[in-house]
Enzyme design. Structure first.
Site, PDB file in Angstrom:
ATOM      1  N   HIS A 207       8.035  12.309   1.169  1.00 46.28           N
ATOM      2  CA  HIS A 207       7.584  12.182  -0.219  1.00 46.28           C
ATOM      3  C   HIS A 207       8.789  12.219  -1.153  1.00 46.28           C
ATOM      4  O   HIS A 207       9.694  13.031  -0.972  1.00 46.28           O
ATOM      5  CB  HIS A 207       6.622  13.320  -0.553  1.00 46.28           C
ATOM      6  CG  HIS A 207       5.917  13.162  -1.869  1.00 46.28           C
ATOM      7  ND1 HIS A 207       6.550  13.366  -3.084  1.00 46.28           N
ATOM      8  CD2 HIS A 207       4.638  12.826  -2.165  1.00 46.28           C
ATOM      9  CE1 HIS A 207       5.686  13.156  -4.067  1.00 46.28           C
ATOM     10  NE2 HIS A 207       4.527  12.818  -3.538  1.00 46.28           N
ATOM     11  N   CYS A 245       5.144   7.424  -3.496  1.00 43.74           N
ATOM     12  CA  CYS A 245       4.415   8.019  -4.623  1.00 43.74           C
ATOM     13  C   CYS A 245       4.850   7.340  -5.910  1.00 43.74           C
ATOM     14  O   CYS A 245       5.990   7.505  -6.356  1.00 43.74           O
ATOM     15  CB  CYS A 245       4.672   9.519  -4.689  1.00 43.74           C
ATOM     16  SG  CYS A 245       3.823  10.325  -6.079  1.00 43.74           S
ATOM     17  N   HIS A 274       0.749   7.471  -2.457  1.00 45.33           N
ATOM     18  CA  HIS A 274       0.099   8.163  -3.565  1.00 45.33           C
ATOM     19  C   HIS A 274       0.204   7.225  -4.768  1.00 45.33           C
ATOM     20  O   HIS A 274       1.314   6.928  -5.217  1.00 45.33           O
ATOM     21  CB  HIS A 274       0.807   9.474  -3.905  1.00 45.33           C
ATOM     22  CG  HIS A 274       0.753  10.503  -2.829  1.00 45.33           C
ATOM     23  ND1 HIS A 274       1.433  11.703  -2.930  1.00 45.33           N
ATOM     24  CD2 HIS A 274       0.098  10.541  -1.644  1.00 45.33           C
ATOM     25  CE1 HIS A 274       1.203  12.422  -1.842  1.00 45.33           C
ATOM     26  NE2 HIS A 274       0.396  11.736  -1.050  1.00 45.33           N
ATOM     27  N   ASP A 324      -3.977  10.738  -5.611  1.00 44.80           N
ATOM     28  CA  ASP A 324      -3.036  11.775  -6.005  1.00 44.80           C
ATOM     29  C   ASP A 324      -3.617  12.641  -7.109  1.00 44.80           C
ATOM     30  O   ASP A 324      -4.769  13.021  -7.044  1.00 44.80           O
ATOM     31  CB  ASP A 324      -1.689  11.164  -6.391  1.00 44.80           C
ATOM     32  CG  ASP A 324      -0.533  12.139  -6.185  1.00 44.80           C
ATOM     33  OD1 ASP A 324      -0.734  13.157  -5.500  1.00 44.80           O
ATOM     34  OD2 ASP A 324       0.563  11.894  -6.688  1.00 44.80           O
ATOM     35  N   HIS A 325      -2.853  12.944  -8.141  1.00 49.25           N
ATOM     36  CA  HIS A 325      -3.308  13.901  -9.151  1.00 49.25           C
ATOM     37  C   HIS A 325      -4.282  13.253 -10.129  1.00 49.25           C
ATOM     38  O   HIS A 325      -4.302  12.042 -10.290  1.00 49.25           O
ATOM     39  CB  HIS A 325      -2.112  14.451  -9.938  1.00 49.25           C
ATOM     40  CG  HIS A 325      -1.051  15.051  -9.076  1.00 49.25           C
ATOM     41  ND1 HIS A 325       0.244  15.224  -9.484  1.00 49.25           N
ATOM     42  CD2 HIS A 325      -1.091  15.527  -7.804  1.00 49.25           C
ATOM     43  CE1 HIS A 325       0.959  15.777  -8.522  1.00 49.25           C
ATOM     44  NE2 HIS A 325       0.165  15.955  -7.484  1.00 49.25           N
ATOM     45  N   TYR A 338      -5.969  18.704  -9.369  1.00 48.80           N
ATOM     46  CA  TYR A 338      -6.793  18.461  -8.182  1.00 48.80           C
ATOM     47  C   TYR A 338      -8.277  18.731  -8.415  1.00 48.80           C
ATOM     48  O   TYR A 338      -8.972  19.288  -7.574  1.00 48.80           O
ATOM     49  CB  TYR A 338      -6.267  19.291  -6.999  1.00 48.80           C
ATOM     50  CG  TYR A 338      -5.009  18.718  -6.409  1.00 48.80           C
ATOM     51  CD1 TYR A 338      -5.058  17.599  -5.584  1.00 48.80           C
ATOM     52  CD2 TYR A 338      -3.760  19.250  -6.708  1.00 48.80           C
ATOM     53  CE1 TYR A 338      -3.907  17.044  -5.057  1.00 48.80           C
ATOM     54  CE2 TYR A 338      -2.599  18.703  -6.182  1.00 48.80           C
ATOM     55  CZ  TYR A 338      -2.682  17.599  -5.355  1.00 48.80           C
ATOM     56  OH  TYR A 338      -1.541  17.053  -4.844  1.00 48.80           O
TER      57      TYR A 338
END
Length: 366
Positions: A207, A245, A274, A324-325, A338
């Protein structure tokens, strides 16, 4: 591509698997064991129990995020070989139950950093924000105390209290570890584990640094295209790959996310992605030291998610994606970044983009 959703386990995630199962198109859970001390081999019975729990809910578990790497490996201490042996054993045990991807990072001390966990947007939703000037003014201990006071007892990934209990000592161990040393320690780690990954059919997917620049005097070596190329070239193997990401790489405006996707997904070196958006809050002349995590839509952030998804598609990407977020919306509470609702919206949006690109490619003969 296969849409997935991160889950922190029945004991530590307010979102049940049954709710994840109801998100259209989501059939895969990204999970991990959070009660095993960093550096120890994951027990077979706990791995099996996690997989059974996910499958009993009608979902699949093929991606682990993450098997955290002990700091002694990153520092390069003599004790690292014992922890690497444990890591190899964990890889074997995960391979035995059908895990195909391990997402991991090589960031010293902190896996990620935001300076505000509950930044309020004009619409009333809350998200995570990063301000480099704040991170440069606060101490690591002060930031940890802030996190602990704002998370309602939920442990943030990469901020495990037992590992960070003595930050001063941990930072002292990193004395003398610059970018060159950290990079060589990463290569040493990969040379030791990738042959095991090849044996059991698991892809390691590193990552990017989040945010992609040094923090508190600690180096970062996974921040841009050249870093990613160095990692893949350091140990040439299809099992040595990337977690691409978009939010982490996109936090540096000098990174062309689309070009990075085109290059590395086109080479088949991205087993996991991500995909999320961010909004830069500074003008280019101000250095872009501030950003927040926006809703996924291209119009809400500074990244063109349509262009990014189209590039993944055209590169032949067939790996795992997760949204992802996400923001906290509709009164939801929980672990920052999350919640269920906005990540579910993100998953649906990304799948809509993928469907549009796929059908457009067929109709145009591409």
């Amino acid at each position: 591509m296969r849409m997935s959703f991160r889950w922190f386990g029945a004991q530590d995630d307010p979102i049940p698997l049954q709710h994840i199962r109801q998100i259209p198109g989501v059939r895969d859970v990204v999970g991990a064991l959070y009660d095993v001390p960093v550096g120890e081999a994951w027990p077979e019975d706990k791995i099996g129990a996690l997989k059974k729990q996910v499958e009993d809910a009608g979902l699949a578990l093929e991606v682990i995020e993450s098997v955290n790497i002990h700091d002694d490996i990153k520092i390069g201490l003599p004790s690292r070989d014992r922890y690497i042996d444990n890591y190899r054993e964990t890889i074997r045990r995960l391979g035995a139950v059908g895990i195909s991807v391990i997402c991991y990072n090589f960031m010293p001390v902190f896996d990620w950093l935001r300076t505000e966990l509950w930044y309020e947007l004009p619409d009333g939703s809350k998200t995570m924000q990063y301000d480099r000037s704040v991170s440069e003014a606060i101490t690591p201990e002060g930031l940890l105390a802030q996190y602990e006071s704002e998370t309602s007892g939920l442990v943030l990934p990469g901020w495990e209290p037992e590992r960070l209990a003595d930050l001063r000592t941990l930072f002292t161990k990193y004395d003398g570890v610059d970018a060159t040393v950290l990079r060589e320690n990463l290569k040493y780690f990969l040379e030791a584990i990738v042959p095991v990954c090849e044996e059991v059919g698991i892809s390691m997917a590193i990552h990017p640094d989040d945010p992609p620049h040094p923090l508190f005097g600690l180096p970062r070596v996974v921040s841009n295209r050249d870093d990613l190329r160095w990692i893949l070239d350091a140990v040439e193997s299809p099992n040595n790959g990337l977690t691409l990401c978009t939010g982490s790489l996109g936090a540096n405006p000098d990174n062309s996310v689309v070009d990075i996707v085109r290059e590395f997904a086109g080479e088949g070196r991205v087993p996991f992605a991500h995909i999320r958006n961010i909004r830069w809050q500074d003008s280019p002349g101000e250095g872009r030291g501030r950003f927040y995590e926006s809703a996924h839509l291209s119009s809400e952030g500074s990244l063109d998610l349509y262009d990014i998804v189209r590039t993944f598609h055209d590169a032949g990407f067939d790996g795992f994606i997760r949204p992802d977020h996400g923001r906290m919306i509709w009164g939801e509470t929980g672990r920052p970044g999350y919640g269920l609702y906005d990540r579910a919206l993100g998953a649906s949006y990304l799948q809509g983009l993928w469907e549009a690109v796929s059908k457009g490619s067929r109709s145009s003969g591409r």
